[in-house]
Design a protein around this motif. Structure first.
Motif, short mmCIF file in Angstrom:
data_model
loop_
_atom_site.label_atom_id
_atom_site.label_comp_id
_atom_site.label_asym_id
_atom_site.label_seq_id
_atom_site.Cartn_x
_atom_site.Cartn_y
_atom_site.Cartn_z
N ASN A 221 -10.19 7.33 -3.52
CA ASN A 221 -10.58 6.19 -4.38
C ASN A 221 -10.04 6.34 -5.81
O ASN A 221 -10.71 5.95 -6.77
CB ASN A 221 -12.11 6.03 -4.39
CG ASN A 221 -12.68 5.89 -2.99
OD1 ASN A 221 -12.30 4.99 -2.26
ND2 ASN A 221 -13.56 6.80 -2.61
N VAL A 222 -8.87 6.89 -5.94
CA VAL A 222 -8.19 7.05 -7.23
C VAL A 222 -7.01 6.09 -7.33
O VAL A 222 -6.88 5.35 -8.31
CB VAL A 222 -7.72 8.50 -7.43
CG1 VAL A 222 -6.94 8.64 -8.74
CG2 VAL A 222 -8.90 9.46 -7.43
N ASN A 227 -0.69 0.79 -9.94
CA ASN A 227 0.22 -0.19 -9.36
C ASN A 227 1.08 0.49 -8.29
O ASN A 227 1.00 1.71 -8.08
CB ASN A 227 1.05 -0.89 -10.43
CG ASN A 227 2.08 0.02 -11.10
OD1 ASN A 227 2.42 1.09 -10.61
ND2 ASN A 227 2.57 -0.42 -12.25
N LYS A 228 1.92 -0.29 -7.61
CA LYS A 228 2.68 0.24 -6.47
C LYS A 228 3.62 1.37 -6.85
O LYS A 228 3.77 2.35 -6.11
CB LYS A 228 3.46 -0.90 -5.80
CG LYS A 228 2.60 -1.98 -5.16
CD LYS A 228 1.73 -1.41 -4.05
CE LYS A 228 0.91 -2.50 -3.37
NZ LYS A 228 0.00 -1.96 -2.34
N ASP A 229 4.27 1.25 -8.01
CA ASP A 229 5.20 2.30 -8.43
C ASP A 229 4.49 3.62 -8.66
O ASP A 229 4.98 4.69 -8.25
CB ASP A 229 5.94 1.87 -9.71
CG ASP A 229 6.94 0.75 -9.46
OD1 ASP A 229 7.33 0.55 -8.29
OD2 ASP A 229 7.32 0.07 -10.43
N LEU A 230 3.34 3.56 -9.34
CA LEU A 230 2.60 4.80 -9.61
C LEU A 230 2.00 5.35 -8.32
O LEU A 230 1.96 6.57 -8.12
CB LEU A 230 1.52 4.55 -10.65
CG LEU A 230 0.72 5.78 -11.09
CD1 LEU A 230 1.64 6.91 -11.55
CD2 LEU A 230 -0.27 5.42 -12.21
N GLN A 231 1.53 4.48 -7.44
CA GLN A 231 1.04 4.96 -6.15
C GLN A 231 2.12 5.74 -5.41
O GLN A 231 1.85 6.82 -4.85
CB GLN A 231 0.56 3.78 -5.30
CG GLN A 231 -0.75 3.18 -5.75
CD GLN A 231 -1.17 2.01 -4.89
OE1 GLN A 231 -0.65 1.81 -3.79
NE2 GLN A 231 -2.11 1.20 -5.37
N LEU A 250 -7.85 10.43 1.83
CA LEU A 250 -7.89 9.28 0.94
C LEU A 250 -9.28 8.64 0.99
O LEU A 250 -10.11 8.99 1.82
CB LEU A 250 -6.84 8.25 1.37
CG LEU A 250 -5.37 8.58 1.09
CD1 LEU A 250 -4.47 7.58 1.80
CD2 LEU A 250 -5.10 8.56 -0.41
N GLY A 251 -9.49 7.66 0.10
CA GLY A 251 -10.74 6.92 0.09
C GLY A 251 -10.75 5.86 1.18
O GLY A 251 -9.71 5.50 1.74
N ASN A 252 -11.95 5.33 1.47
CA ASN A 252 -12.08 4.42 2.61
C ASN A 252 -11.41 3.07 2.39
O ASN A 252 -11.21 2.32 3.35
CB ASN A 252 -13.55 4.23 2.98
CG ASN A 252 -14.36 3.57 1.88
OD1 ASN A 252 -13.85 3.30 0.79
ND2 ASN A 252 -15.62 3.31 2.16
#
Length: 279
Positions: A221-222, A227-231, A250-252
């Motif tokens: 949940n972080v 945004n998509k680039d940072l993800q 990962l988070g749910n």
């Protein structure tokens, strides 16, 4: 929206860009690739809490007042957490991950974005109950020193213990949850032994690199706030930090789908977002 209101929003957006750029250039904290709607909402809330009229005034205070920076980092960090949050995650961790960890002589675990520490203590309790804690080292990291101080203290509201106790038992806990803490007035202090093998440290997922090789990485949940680039950057960082056949959680509300390393994991539990690095 009137022309005046539209102009005000446009000016506000420019000011926010300048504030985020100033934070990065002056302090090295990079929030520029966080979800725009989320970061804007939080900045405006913090600006009002500082009793300032404009984002520019807020930026000026940030660049000249380190205490204001601490308040900003505390406000921008994500603290929506709980002990044994999503109990089925911990049940699955017990049944599918713990047997793997028993095969290692030592276990390195990274909880990235640990917030105020609820997940850290939850995992420490689980590992103690599974008689694995002594061979584990947990690295609990967050961007905010203020948050890490709270996590390190291990002090939580007494009022939350009823819900946390319920979560604990749903997560497979077989003891009395109160055995792990001491109540003092309206707070509880978790037993210091739970921190013996925990290292709390500052780490910025947006800018910092890998610092170890881990058998388990939890980053729950972080990334929903990125945004998509940072993800994509963070997924690459975590993949590179995970040992072969290591476990990633990962988070749910998160998923590996459409991420740059999705094909390099096998699913241990899609429901509980637990994956194993296989390539």
């Amino acid at each position: 929206m009137s022309k005046v209101a539209t102009a005000r929003v446009e000016v506000e957006d420019v000011e926010i860009d300048l504030l985020l750029d100033g934070l990065y250039r002056f302090y090295g904290f990079d929030f520029r690739d966080y979800s725009r709607a989320s970061i804007k909402r939080r900045i405006l809330e913090l600006m009002r809490a500082e009793k300032l009229e404009t984002v520019s005034a807020f930026q000026n205070r940030l660049l000249h007042d380190p205490a204001c920076l601490d308040r900003l980092l505390l406000g921008l960090s994500v603290h929506a957490t709980a002990m044994f949050r999503d109990p089925s995650f911990y049940l699955t961790f017990r049944s599918k991950v713990v047997p793997m960890l028993r095969t290692y002589p030592t276990v390195q675990i990274w909880i990235a974005g640990c917030s105020t520490g609820e997940e850290v203590y939850s995992l420490a309790i689980l590992l103690q109950e599974e008689r694995l804690y002594e061979k584990c080292r947990i690295y609990a990291t967050d961007i905010s020193q203020a948050v890490l101080r709270r996590a390190r203290d291990g002090i939580f509201p007494l009022a939350a213990m009823r819900d946390y106790t319920s979560n604990y038992h749903q997560a497979g806990g077989a003891n009395e949850f109160s055995d792990y803490y001491t109540a003092q007035y309206d707070s509880v202090i978790f037993k210091s032994a739970l921190k013996n093998n925990v290292v709390f440290s500052e780490h910025n997922l947006a800018t910092d690199g890998s610092f170890n090789e881990f058998q388990v990485i939890l980053c729950r949940n972080v990334m929903i706030y990125f945004n998509k680039d940072l993800q994509a950057r963070v997924h690459n960082l975590l993949y590179d930090s995970l040992s072969m056949f290591g476990v990633f959680g990962l988070g749910n509300k998160e998923s590996l789908k459409f991420t740059p390393r999705a094909a390099l994991y096998e699913h241990l539990s899609e429901r509980d977002k637990l994956y194993r690095k296989v390539m």
